[in-house]
Enzyme design. Structure first.
Site, PDB file in Angstrom:
ATOM      1  N   ASN A 143       0.868  -1.181   0.000  1.00  0.00           N
ATOM      2  CA  ASN A 143       0.000   0.000   0.000  1.00  0.00           C
ATOM      3  C   ASN A 143       0.901   1.226   0.000  1.00  0.00           C
ATOM      4  O   ASN A 143       1.506   1.551   1.022  1.00  0.00           O
ATOM      5  CB  ASN A 143      -0.894  -0.026   1.256  1.00  0.00           C
ATOM      6  CG  ASN A 143      -1.721   1.241   1.411  1.00  0.00           C
ATOM      7  OD1 ASN A 143      -1.772   2.075   0.501  1.00  0.00           O
ATOM      8  ND2 ASN A 143      -2.357   1.390   2.564  1.00  0.00           N
ATOM      9  N   TRP A 144       0.977   1.878  -1.144  1.00  0.00           N
ATOM     10  CA  TRP A 144       1.891   3.030  -1.269  1.00  0.00           C
ATOM     11  C   TRP A 144       1.317   4.287  -0.603  1.00  0.00           C
ATOM     12  O   TRP A 144       1.993   5.288  -0.497  1.00  0.00           O
ATOM     13  CB  TRP A 144       2.180   3.301  -2.746  1.00  0.00           C
ATOM     14  CG  TRP A 144       3.227   2.391  -3.336  1.00  0.00           C
ATOM     15  CD1 TRP A 144       3.716   1.228  -2.799  1.00  0.00           C
ATOM     16  CD2 TRP A 144       3.919   2.569  -4.580  1.00  0.00           C
ATOM     17  NE1 TRP A 144       4.667   0.686  -3.631  1.00  0.00           N
ATOM     18  CE2 TRP A 144       4.808   1.479  -4.736  1.00  0.00           C
ATOM     19  CE3 TRP A 144       3.869   3.541  -5.584  1.00  0.00           C
ATOM     20  CZ2 TRP A 144       5.647   1.347  -5.847  1.00  0.00           C
ATOM     21  CZ3 TRP A 144       4.695   3.400  -6.702  1.00  0.00           C
ATOM     22  CH2 TRP A 144       5.577   2.319  -6.824  1.00  0.00           C
ATOM     23  N   LYS A 145       0.043   4.247  -0.215  1.00  0.00           N
ATOM     24  CA  LYS A 145      -0.612   5.423   0.390  1.00  0.00           C
ATOM     25  C   LYS A 145      -0.410   6.632  -0.536  1.00  0.00           C
ATOM     26  O   LYS A 145      -0.419   6.458  -1.747  1.00  0.00           O
ATOM     27  CB  LYS A 145      -0.082   5.637   1.819  1.00  0.00           C
ATOM     28  CG  LYS A 145      -0.176   4.338   2.651  1.00  0.00           C
ATOM     29  CD  LYS A 145       0.086   4.525   4.109  1.00  0.00           C
ATOM     30  CE  LYS A 145      -0.060   3.175   4.825  1.00  0.00           C
ATOM     31  NZ  LYS A 145       0.105   3.268   6.268  1.00  0.00           N
ATOM     32  N   HIS A 199      -9.394   1.215   5.394  1.00  0.00           N
ATOM     33  CA  HIS A 199      -8.086   1.403   6.039  1.00  0.00           C
ATOM     34  C   HIS A 199      -8.260   2.364   7.209  1.00  0.00           C
ATOM     35  O   HIS A 199      -9.056   3.303   7.140  1.00  0.00           O
ATOM     36  CB  HIS A 199      -7.084   1.963   5.020  1.00  0.00           C
ATOM     37  CG  HIS A 199      -5.680   1.924   5.528  1.00  0.00           C
ATOM     38  ND1 HIS A 199      -5.207   2.833   6.450  1.00  0.00           N
ATOM     39  CD2 HIS A 199      -4.660   1.066   5.286  1.00  0.00           C
ATOM     40  CE1 HIS A 199      -3.950   2.535   6.739  1.00  0.00           C
ATOM     41  NE2 HIS A 199      -3.590   1.467   6.046  1.00  0.00           N
ATOM     42  N   GLU A 259      -6.572   4.737   8.187  1.00  0.00           N
ATOM     43  CA  GLU A 259      -6.340   6.157   7.849  1.00  0.00           C
ATOM     44  C   GLU A 259      -7.586   6.766   7.215  1.00  0.00           C
ATOM     45  O   GLU A 259      -7.858   7.956   7.401  1.00  0.00           O
ATOM     46  CB  GLU A 259      -5.101   6.272   6.947  1.00  0.00           C
ATOM     47  CG  GLU A 259      -3.832   6.005   7.759  1.00  0.00           C
ATOM     48  CD  GLU A 259      -2.664   5.443   6.967  1.00  0.00           C
ATOM     49  OE1 GLU A 259      -2.692   5.490   5.726  1.00  0.00           O
ATOM     50  OE2 GLU A 259      -1.715   4.946   7.619  1.00  0.00           O
ATOM     51  N   GLU A 319      -4.917  -4.761  10.814  1.00  0.00           N
ATOM     52  CA  GLU A 319      -3.870  -3.755  10.963  1.00  0.00           C
ATOM     53  C   GLU A 319      -4.096  -3.002  12.276  1.00  0.00           C
ATOM     54  O   GLU A 319      -4.890  -2.050  12.317  1.00  0.00           O
ATOM     55  CB  GLU A 319      -3.909  -2.758   9.802  1.00  0.00           C
ATOM     56  CG  GLU A 319      -3.643  -3.374   8.451  1.00  0.00           C
ATOM     57  CD  GLU A 319      -3.076  -2.354   7.457  1.00  0.00           C
ATOM     58  OE1 GLU A 319      -2.001  -2.605   6.926  1.00  0.00           O
ATOM     59  OE2 GLU A 319      -3.710  -1.307   7.260  1.00  0.00           O
ATOM     60  N   GLY A 333       3.216   2.258  10.823  1.00  0.00           N
ATOM     61  CA  GLY A 333       4.231   3.299  10.677  1.00  0.00           C
ATOM     62  C   GLY A 333       5.012   3.592  11.936  1.00  0.00           C
ATOM     63  O   GLY A 333       5.711   4.611  12.005  1.00  0.00           O
ATOM     64  N   SER A 368       3.934  -2.180  10.245  1.00  0.00           N
ATOM     65  CA  SER A 368       5.386  -2.261  10.466  1.00  0.00           C
ATOM     66  C   SER A 368       5.982  -3.605  10.051  1.00  0.00           C
ATOM     67  O   SER A 368       6.922  -4.091  10.689  1.00  0.00           O
ATOM     68  CB  SER A 368       5.728  -1.933  11.924  1.00  0.00           C
ATOM     69  OG  SER A 368       5.403  -0.577  12.216  1.00  0.00           O
ATOM     70  N   GLY A 392       3.035  -1.131   4.226  1.00  0.00           N
ATOM     71  CA  GLY A 392       3.063   0.287   3.893  1.00  0.00           C
ATOM     72  C   GLY A 392       4.469   0.723   3.516  1.00  0.00           C
ATOM     73  O   GLY A 392       4.941   0.483   2.410  1.00  0.00           O
ATOM     74  N   GLY A 393       5.162   1.346   4.461  1.00  0.00           N
ATOM     75  CA  GLY A 393       6.464   1.962   4.192  1.00  0.00           C
ATOM     76  C   GLY A 393       7.449   1.059   3.466  1.00  0.00           C
ATOM     77  O   GLY A 393       8.141   1.511   2.539  1.00  0.00           O
TER      78      GLY A 393
END
Ligand code: 13P
Length: 250
Positions: A12-14, A97, A99, A167, A173, A212, A233-234
């Site tokens: 997920n590149w957000k 999600h 977010e 999640e 993150g 993470s 994610g990251g």
């Protein structure tokens, strides 16, 4: 019941990436050999779906979107329908999600409507659930996740068109992850809860862990019972890190 759930690792590149991020995409394609034992998917910003769909032709990599509107079309300035995302090259879409739940006030009912819209357009819905740190500290993690599942899952679903991602909000993150025992307990709980709600289809639905996940902890996490892959994610933004995660299955 013996089930064959093919693992899937989703990046997920957000809100990261421009067209020149195709360099990372191409490196991921190169690392994702045909016939790998797991599926690999990137969910870039919607603006990149169409150009990336051209680049992935002939590769095993799949594309997903990060959100969709619940309606098929209409006066919803700035929103995108599931059919539009499909036309742009997505075969799946993340819904719910944390977010989006936090930044856009999305309720379980909205998440369910989005998942139903995704199914209606032929997309796989990747439905996210997870508790906050305060909720876990108060001992309410399973209650929160159970309620989210009950409210967010469409009443009709198939194993082929639905993925559930656990999640924990406090792990996203932050570099913190639940213990392996806690991940195993929650994934077992989620499987049982889906079974209670939907019956046997629960055994075919892939359950992903997200929060993470890095190359250094992925092997341990992906080996947990009822963990059928990861939502990353990251670490999905750099092909070397991302392939260090999905490469665990090869
Ligand atoms: P991180 O891997 O950066 O913690 O993000 C997880 C996530 O939110 C994926 O959807």
């Amino acid at each position: 019941m013996a089930e064959t759930r093919r693992p899937i690792v989703i990046g997920n590149w957000k809100m990261n990436g421009l067209v020149d991020s195709a360099v990372e995409l191409e490196a991921t394609i190169a690392a994702n050999g045909q016939g790998a034992p797991c599926e690999v998917m990137i969910c870039p910003p919607a603006t990149l779906l169409f150009p990336f769909s051209q680049l992935i032709q002939g590769s095993a990599l799949r594309l997903g979107a990060q959100d969709c509107h619940m309606a098929e079309n209409g006066a919803h300035t700035g929103d995108l329908s599931a059919a539009m995302l499909s036309e742009a090259g997505a075969t799946a879409v993340i819904v719910g999600h944390s977010e989006r739940r936090a930044d856009h006030g999305e309720s379980d009912a909205v998440v369910r409507a989005k998942a139903e819209a995704a199914h209606g357009a032929g997309l796989t819905a990747i439905i996210c659930v997870g508790e906050t740190g305060a909720q876990r500290d108060a001992g309410g993690a399973e209650t929160v996740v159970g309620t989210q599942l009950e409210g967010s899952l469409p009443s009709v679903l198939r194993a082929e068109n639905t993925i559930v991602a656990y999640e924990p909000v406090w792990a996203i993150g932050t570099g913190r992850t639940p213990t392996i025992a806690d991940i195993e307990a929650m994934h077992g709980f989620i499987r049982r809860r889906i079974e209670a709600l939907q019956g046997d289809v629960a055994h075919g639905i892939r359950l992903l862990y997200g929060g993470s996940v890095k190359p250094g902890n992925a092997a341990e996490i992906l080996a947990v019972a009822n963990v059928d892959g990861a939502l990353v994610g990251g670490a999905s933004l750099k092909a070397a890190d991302f392939s260090g995660i999905f490469g665990i299955y090869t």
